[in-house]
Design an enzyme around this catalytic site. Structure first.
Site, PDB file in Angstrom:
ATOM      1  N   HIS A  88      -6.714  30.197  -1.175  1.00 55.13           N
ATOM      2  CA  HIS A  88      -6.265  31.435  -1.821  1.00 55.13           C
ATOM      3  C   HIS A  88      -7.493  32.304  -2.115  1.00 55.13           C
ATOM      4  O   HIS A  88      -8.565  31.783  -2.422  1.00 55.13           O
ATOM      5  CB  HIS A  88      -5.510  31.109  -3.109  1.00 55.13           C
ATOM      6  CG  HIS A  88      -4.805  32.315  -3.679  1.00 55.13           C
ATOM      7  ND1 HIS A  88      -5.473  33.259  -4.407  1.00 55.13           N
ATOM      8  CD2 HIS A  88      -3.523  32.733  -3.590  1.00 55.13           C
ATOM      9  CE1 HIS A  88      -4.609  34.216  -4.751  1.00 55.13           C
ATOM     10  NE2 HIS A  88      -3.428  33.915  -4.263  1.00 55.13           N
ATOM     11  N   GLU A 143      -2.600  37.602   2.692  1.00 53.61           N
ATOM     12  CA  GLU A 143      -2.620  38.224   1.371  1.00 53.61           C
ATOM     13  C   GLU A 143      -3.803  39.184   1.285  1.00 53.61           C
ATOM     14  O   GLU A 143      -4.929  38.747   1.003  1.00 53.61           O
ATOM     15  CB  GLU A 143      -2.754  37.149   0.283  1.00 53.61           C
ATOM     16  CG  GLU A 143      -1.599  36.183   0.229  1.00 53.61           C
ATOM     17  CD  GLU A 143      -1.454  35.575  -1.159  1.00 53.61           C
ATOM     18  OE1 GLU A 143      -0.331  35.610  -1.672  1.00 53.61           O
ATOM     19  OE2 GLU A 143      -2.448  35.102  -1.728  1.00 53.61           O
ATOM     20  N   LYS A 177       0.059  30.480 -10.389  1.00 51.97           N
ATOM     21  CA  LYS A 177      -1.345  30.607 -10.815  1.00 51.97           C
ATOM     22  C   LYS A 177      -1.543  29.883 -12.152  1.00 51.97           C
ATOM     23  O   LYS A 177      -0.913  28.854 -12.378  1.00 51.97           O
ATOM     24  CB  LYS A 177      -1.757  32.089 -10.847  1.00 51.97           C
ATOM     25  CG  LYS A 177      -1.460  32.771  -9.504  1.00 51.97           C
ATOM     26  CD  LYS A 177      -2.080  34.127  -9.351  1.00 51.97           C
ATOM     27  CE  LYS A 177      -1.714  34.693  -7.978  1.00 51.97           C
ATOM     28  NZ  LYS A 177      -2.339  35.979  -7.711  1.00 51.97           N
ATOM     29  N   GLY A 182      -1.813  41.447  -7.370  1.00 55.73           N
ATOM     30  CA  GLY A 182      -1.788  41.740  -8.802  1.00 55.73           C
ATOM     31  C   GLY A 182      -2.125  43.190  -9.133  1.00 55.73           C
ATOM     32  O   GLY A 182      -2.376  43.520 -10.281  1.00 55.73           O
TER      33      GLY A 182
HETATM   34  P1  13P Z   1       0.958  39.075  -6.912  1.00 56.11           P
HETATM   35  O1  13P Z   1       2.349  38.891  -6.347  1.00 56.11           O
HETATM   36  O2  13P Z   1       0.892  38.943  -8.395  1.00 56.11           O
HETATM   37  O3  13P Z   1       0.312  40.318  -6.374  1.00 56.11           O
HETATM   38  O4  13P Z   1       0.078  37.832  -6.362  1.00 56.11           O
HETATM   39  C1  13P Z   1       0.091  37.522  -5.018  1.00 56.11           C
HETATM   40  C2  13P Z   1      -0.586  36.213  -4.802  1.00 56.11           C
HETATM   41  O5  13P Z   1      -1.783  36.094  -4.978  1.00 56.11           O
HETATM   42  C3  13P Z   1       0.253  35.057  -4.418  1.00 56.11           C
HETATM   43  O6  13P Z   1      -0.518  33.983  -4.026  1.00 56.11           O
END
Ligand code: 13P
Length: 255
Positions: free
Chosen positions: A97, A171, A13, A177
């Protein structure tokens, strides 16, 4: 039977300076030495792609970007083309995403164009889909996933072919997160739904072949149980991919 190679991908990110990114890569390389590991990919911010590529020289770790535009060139201030990603050494690109969809208002139509361009250029798309908490609680998870698949793969559906290089990532937005992972059973159920949809639309072979990664609070503590599920072929890791200990722990399935 088709064997699907597991893939552990780190989505960094908007994190890490260039020195931090290259230091992380050095530690990952050292930690992977002599390890029987799954395929590993890192997706740094655009500014670190070149330096990270250099730091990966001679390693099997693959390089991905977090987004791209669907046009080759033009007046698109702030955007990066797939050709530019190839030029800097990327083999993969994350597309659609949830942060792109929700914060930057990317639509399925835009994601569809990006998937088409990536495939045409020889970049493997990692296409993300997933429902919000509100959608899940309203009982709309599968409808949302189906709509995202139909929209983001509209051109593939028209041509009746799922690109061989395409990877999917489920996801759930509520697990990103937040520290709240989908249970292995919840994730498996969604992955199975996605694979069945692919099978119905693109045929048995495509369904058996396509890799589906899980993303959302993946950690060394929960990766093993997730990977034990039959339709989970790897992970797309955010926060825990920023530290060598935790990312290597995930690559080692928690050992
Ligand atoms: P986290 O592993 O921080 O929850 O994020 C997942 C994500 O968005 C991966 O693209």
């Amino acid at each position: 039977m088709i064997q699907r190679s597991p893939l552990i991908a780190g989505n960094w990110k908007m994190h890490l300076t260039i020195p931090e990114a290259t230091a992380l890569v050095r530690e990952l390389r050292a930690g992977l030495q002599g390890l029987e590991a799954p395929q590993v990919l890192v997706a740094p911010p655009f500014t670190s792609l070149g330096p990270v590529k250099q730091a990966l020289e001679g390693s099997s770790i693959m390089l991905g970007a977090q987004n791209m535009h669907w046009e080759d060139t033009g007046a698109f201030t702030g955007e990066i083309s797939g050709q530019m990603l190839l030029e800097v050494g990327c083999s993969h690109v994350i597309l659609g995403h949830s942060e792109r969809r929700l914060i930057f208002k990317e639509t399925d139509d835009m994601v569809d164009k990006k998937v088409q361009k990536a495939v045409a250029l020889g970049l493997s798309p990692i296409l993300c889909i997933g429902e919000t908490l509100e959608q899940r609680e309203a009982g709309n998870t599968y409808q949302v996933l189906r709509e995202q698949l139909e929209g983001s793969l509209a051109s593939c559906i028209d041509s009746r072919a799922l690109p061989e290089t395409l990877i999917l990532a489920y996801e759930p937005v509520w697990a990103i997160g937040t520290g709240k992972t989908a249970t292995p059973a919840q994730a498996q159920e969604a992955h199975q739904f996605v694979r069945t949809w692919i099978q119905e639309v693109f045929g048995e072979e495509a369904g058996a072949r396509v890799r589906i990664l899980y993303g959302g609070s993946v950690k060394p503590e929960n990766i093993r149980a997730l990977m034990a599920e039959p339709d989970i072929d790897g992970a797309l890791v955010g926060g825990a991919s920023l530290k060598p200990e935790s990312f290597l722990g995930i690559i080692r399935y928690g050992d």
